[in-house]
Design a protein around this motif. Structure first.
Motif, PDB file in Angstrom:
ATOM      1  N   MET A  96      -1.596   7.628   9.781  1.00  0.00           N
ATOM      2  CA  MET A  96      -2.688   8.562   9.330  1.00  0.00           C
ATOM      3  C   MET A  96      -3.761   8.906  10.465  1.00  0.00           C
ATOM      4  SD  MET A  96      -3.564   6.456   5.766  1.00  0.00           S
ATOM      5  CE  MET A  96      -3.198   4.859   6.453  1.00  0.00           C
ATOM      6  N   TYR A 137      -2.092  11.549  12.324  1.00  0.00           N
ATOM      7  CA  TYR A 137      -2.435  13.079  11.579  1.00  0.00           C
ATOM      8  C   TYR A 137      -3.594  13.743  11.743  1.00  0.00           C
ATOM      9  CZ  TYR A 137      -2.687  15.904   7.354  1.00  0.00           C
ATOM     10  OH  TYR A 137      -3.028  17.191   6.618  1.00  0.00           O
ATOM     11  N   PHE A 166      -6.897  16.789   3.096  1.00  0.00           N
ATOM     12  CA  PHE A 166      -5.474  16.357   3.211  1.00  0.00           C
ATOM     13  C   PHE A 166      -5.138  15.022   3.713  1.00  0.00           C
ATOM     14  CE2 PHE A 166      -5.074  21.005   2.845  1.00  0.00           C
ATOM     15  CZ  PHE A 166      -4.124  21.119   1.926  1.00  0.00           C
ATOM     16  N   THR A 167      -6.239  14.595   4.691  1.00  0.00           N
ATOM     17  CA  THR A 167      -6.014  13.122   5.182  1.00  0.00           C
ATOM     18  C   THR A 167      -6.089  12.068   3.757  1.00  0.00           C
ATOM     19  OG1 THR A 167      -6.949  13.696   7.351  1.00  0.00           O
ATOM     20  CG2 THR A 167      -6.898  11.527   6.707  1.00  0.00           C
ATOM     21  N   ASN A 175      -2.933  12.136   1.719  1.00  0.00           N
ATOM     22  CA  ASN A 175      -2.208  11.229   2.376  1.00  0.00           C
ATOM     23  C   ASN A 175      -2.297   9.815   2.537  1.00  0.00           C
ATOM     24  OD1 ASN A 175      -0.511  13.580   2.652  1.00  0.00           O
ATOM     25  ND2 ASN A 175      -1.304  14.073   4.792  1.00  0.00           N
ATOM     26  N   ALA A 229      -2.401   8.255  -1.531  1.00  0.00           N
ATOM     27  CA  ALA A 229      -1.291   8.459  -2.370  1.00  0.00           C
ATOM     28  C   ALA A 229      -0.336   7.415  -2.342  1.00  0.00           C
ATOM     29  CB  ALA A 229      -0.406   9.800  -1.746  1.00  0.00           C
ATOM     30  N   LYS A 230      -0.310   6.557  -1.390  1.00  0.00           N
ATOM     31  CA  LYS A 230       0.528   5.290  -1.299  1.00  0.00           C
ATOM     32  C   LYS A 230      -0.085   4.066  -2.079  1.00  0.00           C
ATOM     33  CE  LYS A 230      -1.043   4.038   3.362  1.00  0.00           C
ATOM     34  NZ  LYS A 230      -1.698   2.775   2.703  1.00  0.00           N
ATOM     35  N   GLY A 282       4.755  11.900  -5.776  1.00  0.00           N
ATOM     36  CA  GLY A 282       4.295  12.668  -4.946  1.00  0.00           C
ATOM     37  C   GLY A 282       3.815  13.986  -5.237  1.00  0.00           C
TER      38      GLY A 282
END
Length: 220
Positions: A25, A28, A62-63, A66, A69-70, A158
Motif C-alpha cells: 500500500m 502504491y 483509490f488508496t 485498495n 477492501a481486504k 472486489g
C-alpha cells in the motif's frame, strides 16, 4: 470495550505479520505520486492549486479502496465462525472501523508528506488542510468498512466493492475537496464550519448504520 481492544490488537498483529500488504500500500501511494510528478515535471504551469488538490484526493480515494477492501475478504470462513462464537457483531464492526481509520490516517499523512515534498506546497492553511485529511480519512474508512462487510457476502467481492463504494463516497469526496480548497485559499475557520459539521454528521450516520446493519450480515 475489552473485546474491541483485543480485536484491534489482533488486526495490528496480523498486519505486522503480513507486512508485505502494508508495504504494498505504501508503494502504491509513493509510486502514484511519483507518476504524477513525472507527468507534470515538464509542464509546471499546468499544476494549478486546484489540479494539485484534485490529484491528491484521487490518490487518497483509490488508496482507501485498495487498503480497506481486504478488511473482510482476507478472513477465512473458519476464522469468522470462531469470532462468531467469541465476540459480538458490534465489537467486530467497531474494531474494524477503528483499525481501518488508523490505517487510513497513517497512509494519508504519509502520502501527504511525500506528495508535498515532490509536488510542492500551495496550501495556505496547513492546519485546516490536515483537518480535511483527518475527516476525509475517517469518512473513507467508515464508509468503505461497511461496504467491505456487505461485499464479503458475495463471490466477486472486489467488483461489488467498487460498485457499491463509489456512489456512497462521491458526496463525501466532494465535501472534502471543498474543505481542502478552502484550506488552499487560507479561508477563516468560520467559513469551513458547515463542511466540517456535514462531514462529522456523515461519519456519525455511517457508524450508526454499521451498528444497526452489521449484526444482520454477521448472522448470515
Amino acid at each position: 470495550m475489552n473485546e474491541v481492544k483485543t480485536l484491534i490488537w489482533k488486526e495490528i498483529t496480523l498486519e505486522w505479520r503480513q507486512r508485505y500488504a502494508l508495504n504494498g500500500m505504501l508503494l502504491y501511494v509513493v509510486s502514484t505520486v511519483f507518476v504524477c510528478y513525472l507527468s507534470f515535471n515538464l509542464r509546471r504551469n499546468l499544476l494549478t492549486p486546484i489540479v494539485w488538490n484534485t490529484l491528491f484526493w484521487i490518490i487518497l480515494l483509490f488508496t482507501a479502496v485498495n487498503a480497506i477492501a481486504k478488511s473482510f475478504a482476507q478472513e477465512r470462513y473458519g476464522r469468522l465462525l470462531y469470532y462468531y462464537t467469541l465476540s459480538s457483531p458490534h465489537a467486530i464492526i467497531i474494531s474494524k472501523i477503528i483499525y481501518n481509520s488508523l490505517l487510513m490516517l497513517a497512509l494519508s499523512l504519509t502520502g501527504f508528506g511525500f506528495y508535498m515534498v515532490v509536488m510542492g506546497n500551495p496550501v495556505g492553511s496547513l492546519p485546516m488542510y490536515l483537518t480535511s485529511i483527518v475527516l476525509g480519512s475517517l469518512g473513507f474508512s467508515t464508509t468503505l468498512t461497511l461496504v467491505a462487510a456487505i461485499a464479503s457476502k458475495a463471490e466477486n467481492n472486489g467488483a461489488l466493492m467498487a460498485i457499491l463504494s463509489f456512489p456512497l463516497i462521491i458526496p463525501m469526496l466532494l465535501m472534502v475537496i471543498k474543505l481542502a480548497k478552502n484550506a488552499l485559499d487560507n479561508l477563516e475557520m468560520s467559513a469551513n464550519q458547515d463542511e466540517i459539521l456535514v462531514l462529522l454528521a456523515m461519519d456519525a450516520i455511517v457508524v450508526a448504520l454499521s451498528l444497526v446493519l452489521f449484526p444482520y450480515l454477521w448472522r448470515s
